[in-house]
Motif scaffolding. Sequence first.
Motif, PDB file in Angstrom:
ATOM      1  N   ASP A   1      67.724 -28.626 -82.279  1.00 27.09           N
ATOM      2  CA  ASP A   1      68.075 -27.267 -81.858  1.00 27.09           C
ATOM      3  C   ASP A   1      69.591 -27.089 -81.800  1.00 27.09           C
ATOM      4  N   ARG A   2      70.296 -28.112 -81.315  1.00 23.81           N
ATOM      5  CA  ARG A   2      71.757 -28.039 -81.264  1.00 23.81           C
ATOM      6  C   ARG A   2      72.337 -27.943 -82.678  1.00 23.81           C
ATOM      7  N   TRP A   3      71.742 -28.709 -83.607  1.00 21.85           N
ATOM      8  CA  TRP A   3      72.198 -28.640 -85.000  1.00 21.85           C
ATOM      9  C   TRP A   3      71.936 -27.254 -85.584  1.00 21.85           C
ATOM     10  N   ARG A   4      70.784 -26.683 -85.312  1.00 20.47           N
ATOM     11  CA  ARG A   4      70.475 -25.348 -85.815  1.00 20.47           C
ATOM     12  C   ARG A   4      71.442 -24.311 -85.267  1.00 20.47           C
ATOM     13  N   ASP A   5      71.787 -24.452 -83.976  1.00 19.17           N
ATOM     14  CA  ASP A   5      72.732 -23.509 -83.376  1.00 19.17           C
ATOM     15  C   ASP A   5      74.106 -23.591 -84.027  1.00 19.17           C
ATOM     16  N   ARG A   6      74.461 -24.762 -84.542  1.00 19.13           N
ATOM     17  CA  ARG A   6      75.813 -24.957 -85.063  1.00 19.13           C
ATOM     18  C   ARG A   6      75.879 -24.997 -86.586  1.00 19.13           C
ATOM     19  N   ILE A   7      74.740 -24.814 -87.254  1.00 15.33           N
ATOM     20  CA  ILE A   7      74.734 -24.968 -88.711  1.00 15.33           C
ATOM     21  C   ILE A   7      75.627 -23.928 -89.377  1.00 15.33           C
ATOM     22  N   PHE A   8      75.656 -22.700 -88.858  1.00 16.73           N
ATOM     23  CA  PHE A   8      76.517 -21.679 -89.454  1.00 16.73           C
ATOM     24  C   PHE A   8      77.979 -22.103 -89.351  1.00 16.73           C
ATOM     25  N   PHE A   9      78.365 -22.591 -88.175  1.00  9.23           N
ATOM     26  CA  PHE A   9      79.745 -23.030 -87.968  1.00  9.23           C
ATOM     27  C   PHE A   9      80.084 -24.210 -88.882  1.00  9.23           C
ATOM     28  N   ILE A  10      79.147 -25.149 -89.044  1.00  8.50           N
ATOM     29  CA  ILE A  10      79.386 -26.314 -89.905  1.00  8.50           C
ATOM     30  C   ILE A  10      79.606 -25.874 -91.354  1.00  8.50           C
ATOM     31  N   VAL A  11      78.721 -25.009 -91.834  1.00  7.74           N
ATOM     32  CA  VAL A  11      78.843 -24.523 -93.212  1.00  7.74           C
ATOM     33  C   VAL A  11      80.129 -23.723 -93.391  1.00  7.74           C
ATOM     34  N   GLN A  12      80.446 -22.900 -92.391  1.00  5.60           N
ATOM     35  CA  GLN A  12      81.663 -22.089 -92.462  1.00  5.60           C
ATOM     36  C   GLN A  12      82.908 -22.969 -92.560  1.00  5.60           C
ATOM     37  N   CYS A  13      82.981 -24.007 -91.735  1.00  2.00           N
ATOM     38  CA  CYS A  13      84.125 -24.920 -91.772  1.00  2.00           C
ATOM     39  C   CYS A  13      84.205 -25.653 -93.112  1.00  2.00           C
ATOM     40  N   ALA A  14      83.066 -26.134 -93.579  1.00  2.00           N
ATOM     41  CA  ALA A  14      83.054 -26.888 -94.832  1.00  2.00           C
ATOM     42  C   ALA A  14      83.502 -26.026 -96.007  1.00  2.00           C
ATOM     43  N   LEU A  15      82.973 -24.803 -96.096  1.00  2.00           N
ATOM     44  CA  LEU A  15      83.351 -23.921 -97.195  1.00  2.00           C
ATOM     45  C   LEU A  15      84.813 -23.500 -97.094  1.00  2.00           C
ATOM     46  N   ALA A  16      85.274 -23.194 -95.867  1.00  2.00           N
ATOM     47  CA  ALA A  16      86.674 -22.788 -95.697  1.00  2.00           C
ATOM     48  C   ALA A  16      87.609 -23.923 -96.090  1.00  2.00           C
ATOM     49  N   ALA A  17      87.272 -25.147 -95.704  1.00  2.00           N
ATOM     50  CA  ALA A  17      88.106 -26.300 -96.062  1.00  2.00           C
ATOM     51  C   ALA A  17      88.159 -26.471 -97.579  1.00  2.00           C
ATOM     52  N   GLY A  18      87.005 -26.342 -98.237  1.00  2.00           N
ATOM     53  CA  GLY A  18      86.975 -26.482 -99.686  1.00  2.00           C
ATOM     54  C   GLY A  18      87.771 -25.400-100.394  1.00  2.00           C
ATOM     55  N   VAL A  19      87.618 -24.151 -99.934  1.00  2.00           N
ATOM     56  CA  VAL A  19      88.353 -23.047-100.549  1.00  2.00           C
ATOM     57  C   VAL A  19      89.854 -23.211-100.329  1.00  2.00           C
ATOM     58  N   ALA A  20      90.261 -23.593 -99.118  1.00  2.00           N
ATOM     59  CA  ALA A  20      91.683 -23.770 -98.820  1.00  2.00           C
ATOM     60  C   ALA A  20      92.291 -24.863 -99.706  1.00  2.00           C
ATOM     61  N   TRP A  21      91.570 -25.968 -99.861  1.00  2.71           N
ATOM     62  CA  TRP A  21      92.072 -27.055-100.706  1.00  2.71           C
ATOM     63  C   TRP A  21      92.183 -26.608-102.158  1.00  2.71           C
ATOM     64  N   ALA A  22      91.173 -25.908-102.635  1.00  2.51           N
ATOM     65  CA  ALA A  22      91.170 -25.471-104.025  1.00  2.51           C
ATOM     66  C   ALA A  22      92.306 -24.497-104.301  1.00  2.51           C
ATOM     67  N   LEU A  23      92.550 -23.563-103.384  1.00  3.79           N
ATOM     68  CA  LEU A  23      93.636 -22.604-103.581  1.00  3.79           C
ATOM     69  C   LEU A  23      94.989 -23.306-103.602  1.00  3.79           C
ATOM     70  N   ALA A  24      95.177 -24.226-102.631  1.00  9.46           N
ATOM     71  CA  ALA A  24      96.462 -24.934-102.578  1.00  9.46           C
ATOM     72  C   ALA A  24      96.645 -25.843-103.799  1.00  9.46           C
ATOM     73  N   ARG A  25      95.568 -26.422-104.277  1.00  4.71           N
ATOM     74  CA  ARG A  25      95.666 -27.381-105.393  1.00  4.71           C
ATOM     75  C   ARG A  25      95.817 -26.671-106.729  1.00  4.71           C
ATOM     76  N   TYR A  26      94.979 -25.655-106.971  1.00 11.18           N
ATOM     77  CA  TYR A  26      94.951 -25.066-108.304  1.00 11.18           C
ATOM     78  C   TYR A  26      95.736 -23.758-108.410  1.00 11.18           C
ATOM     79  N   ALA A  27      95.763 -22.962-107.336  1.00  9.65           N
ATOM     80  CA  ALA A  27      96.493 -21.697-107.402  1.00  9.65           C
ATOM     81  C   ALA A  27      97.978 -21.884-107.118  1.00  9.65           C
ATOM     82  N   VAL A  28      98.289 -22.712-106.108  1.00  9.06           N
ATOM     83  CA  VAL A  28      99.687 -22.928-105.731  1.00  9.06           C
ATOM     84  C   VAL A  28     100.278 -24.121-106.476  1.00  9.06           C
ATOM     85  N   GLY A  29      99.423 -25.078-106.853  1.00  8.47           N
ATOM     86  CA  GLY A  29      99.892 -26.210-107.633  1.00  8.47           C
ATOM     87  C   GLY A  29     100.376 -27.395-106.839  1.00  8.47           C
TER      88      GLY A  29
END
Length: 385
Positions: A36-64
């Motif tokens: 139940d605790r995992w279910r309550d936090r799954i949105f936050f976990i996915v949100q953090c994971a996707l945000a981290a991936g997008v931030a890395w990709a932008l800094a790596r490929y868009a900014v160089g």
Amino acid sequence: MVDPVRLTLEQLRELRDDIAPQAARRSRASVRRRVDRWRDRIFFIVQCALAAGVAWALARYAVGHPQPFFAPVAAMVCLGFSFGQRLRRVAEVMVGVAVGVGVGDLFVTFFGTGVVQIVFVIALAMSLAVLLGAGTLMTTQAGVQAAIVTTLLPDPGAGFSRWLDAALGGVVALAAATIAPAAAIRRPRQQASAVLNELAAILVETADGLRTGDEDAVTDALRRARASESLLDDLRSAADEGVAVVRLSPFRRRHRGRVQEIADLVVPLDRAIRNIRVLVRRCAVSVWRDEKMPAEYPMLLERLADGTRLIAESLFEPHADVAAHRVLGELGRRTAVMPIPASLSGVVVLGQIRSTVVDLLELTGTTYDEARQLVPLRPDGLDEK
């Protein structure tokens, strides 16, 4: 003659037979809580994971930037706290990273790395953050980033790019935060309902204990009444979070009125909890001391519980508001014509019932002045607050 060894073995077998099912039940309950605790936090976990991936990709490929370490870290740190704190947290993270990276790069350039340099650069970075008026997060970030720059990433020429990575991570976090979970909208209403239902259960248990003179029942009711403050704290946090979500997320602003309605319940509900706590304590004292209380009091408490439960229902079924208003109004009028009790406990309980009726009427949307008018004056001066 009983064999003590045989008796002990039999007792051990019985104990084993009793413990095994209990252990299995506790294990299943523990697993359910964790899931139940995992279910309550799954949105936050996915949100953090996707945000981290997008931030890395932008800094790596868009900014160089070849090693945009700070971008995903900043994104996760900024998302890691309540919704209403994220704007301030992004600014703190970026400033903290700037201070830490700047101080760290400066020392790496002139003094290199080593134990003495690490100690000095962390102390200096954190001190500078404090002098800039930083909070705990910004001060910690300055020290952490200075340590990372001095030890893991000693590249004097990358100071600005690291700060830019942190800023980019913060921006991505803000963008991700606008996609707020619906649970933040539902939770305040659910929590308010839980508080009201718990108060109703406490009143019913108190009424039963008062009717039968059961010390265990009134003691348990008093314990629950004292613990109800933590439920209100949870409601206050959920309401603050919900208000922050509807203010900052463009996708949730249409829910602003509904969320604000629940937030407005916190103050009168706080007063109701305090009055009910005093009421239950005095009922418990009367049972402990074997004081004689009017026979009608348990019924009054049950009607008060009915009104409280109807208010909880009205959070999801608005028409229940009318029934709650009627029940509480009738109870207020009834207390105005009851004879004055002979005992101190009886006087206190009657006064607390009247005060609680006023508080609960406010939860139905009635103003304070209107609620007082619905609880008529008593000729003996025992009136609501």
